[in-house]
Design a protein around this motif. Structure first.
Motif, PDB file in Angstrom:
ATOM      1  N   VAL A  84       0.745  -1.241  -0.119  1.00 21.69           N
ATOM      2  CA  VAL A  84      -0.031  -0.040  -0.070  1.00 21.69           C
ATOM      3  C   VAL A  84       0.744   1.180  -0.244  1.00 21.69           C
ATOM      4  O   VAL A  84       1.786   1.342   0.942  1.00 21.69           O
ATOM      5  N   ALA A  85       0.716   2.130  -0.992  1.00 20.43           N
ATOM      6  CA  ALA A  85       1.511   3.487  -1.160  1.00 20.43           C
ATOM      7  C   ALA A  85       0.230   4.341  -0.843  1.00 20.43           C
ATOM      8  O   ALA A  85      -0.657   4.624  -1.570  1.00 20.43           O
ATOM      9  N   CYS A  86       0.561   5.133   0.359  1.00 21.86           N
ATOM     10  CA  CYS A  86      -0.329   6.097   0.775  1.00 21.86           C
ATOM     11  C   CYS A  86       0.339   7.444   1.167  1.00 21.86           C
ATOM     12  O   CYS A  86       1.367   7.606   1.589  1.00 21.86           O
ATOM     13  N   GLY A  87      -0.490   8.297   1.282  1.00 20.61           N
ATOM     14  CA  GLY A  87      -0.007   9.573   2.035  1.00 20.61           C
ATOM     15  C   GLY A  87       0.374   9.483   3.423  1.00 20.61           C
ATOM     16  O   GLY A  87      -0.565   8.835   3.929  1.00 20.61           O
ATOM     17  N   PHE A  88       0.916  10.673   4.022  1.00 24.16           N
ATOM     18  CA  PHE A  88       0.935  10.561   5.452  1.00 24.16           C
ATOM     19  C   PHE A  88      -0.189  10.611   6.144  1.00 24.16           C
ATOM     20  O   PHE A  88      -0.440  10.013   7.026  1.00 24.16           O
ATOM     21  N   ALA A  89      -0.898  11.537   5.503  1.00 23.46           N
ATOM     22  CA  ALA A  89      -2.401  11.690   6.224  1.00 23.46           C
ATOM     23  C   ALA A  89      -3.091  10.491   6.214  1.00 23.46           C
ATOM     24  O   ALA A  89      -3.958  10.344   7.157  1.00 23.46           O
ATOM     25  N   GLU A  90      -2.947   9.753   5.523  1.00 25.73           N
ATOM     26  CA  GLU A  90      -3.834   8.559   5.480  1.00 25.73           C
ATOM     27  C   GLU A  90      -3.506   7.290   6.305  1.00 25.73           C
ATOM     28  O   GLU A  90      -4.322   6.410   6.613  1.00 25.73           O
TER      29      GLU A  90
END
Length: 196
Positions: free
Chosen positions: A131-137
């Motif tokens: 999973v590649a996600c933003g820091f906020a998620e």
């Protein structure tokens, strides 16, 4: 499908012959064969066995008439919906011939009795997702994992925009997890099946 939690024993006398079944979990054919070797008792007249590990099925009649011992033990394993299991049934002859049908019932019944009495657990197939996600998620994704029992997550790296996670969860939950991550990230996270 189920496997055993621990080794189990079951003993019974049938027409003066003594039958002892020993069953154990086995994650590989080699592990099953080690258990069989260790559980075959030298003073028994016969140490018949069967194993099932995934698509690998093996059995031995150990000198009993063909098809009267190993195959009934394997049928007991299948009848109990077991996998990753090895069963050895040792027999001490009591002086009364059982005949082919009697041997089938005795070996299969002793193995089935052992497996019925054993503590078992379901076999769960797992999948690993990247999973590649933003820091906020990231925090929201991690907190949502409580809804997916048996899931493990670890951080495998960072990018300029976020974090790379490796999530291992039951295979039948991958679609629901992917939808959840897509919802949390509003379609921005990338979920891929990792190489297994």
């Amino acid at each position: 499908m189920f496997t055993l939690i621990r080794t189990e024993r079951f003993e019974q006398d049938i027409k003066k012959s003594r039958f002892l079944a020993q069953a154990a979990p086995a994650d590989s054919e080699e592990e099953a064969r080690r258990f069989i070797a260790a559980s075959s008792l030298p003073d028994a007249g016969h140490n018949c066995w069967a194993l099932r590990v995934g698509d690998v099925y093996r059995f031995s009649d150990d000198g009993e008439p063909g098809g009267t011992a190993g195959r009934p033990i394997l049928q007991a394993i299948e009848g109990q919906e077991m996998d990753r299991v090895a069963v050895v049934v040792s027999r001490w002859f009591g002086g009364i011939l059982l005949g082919a049908g009697g041997l089938v019932r005795a070996y299969g019944g002793t193995a089935a009795g052992c497996l019925k009495a054993a503590a078992r657990e379901p076999i769960v197939a797992y999948a690993t997702l990247s999973v590649a996600c933003g820091f906020a998620e990231e925090a929201r994704i991690r907190s949502s994992l409580g809804g997916f029992p048996g899931t493990r997550v670890e951080t495998t790296g960072f990018t300029a925009d976020g974090v790379q996670l490796q999530v291992t969860l039951p295979r039948d939950q991958t679609d629901a997890f992917t939808r959840l991550v897509t919802d949390i990230s509003r379609g921005q996270a990338v979920v891929e099946r990792a190489e297994e």
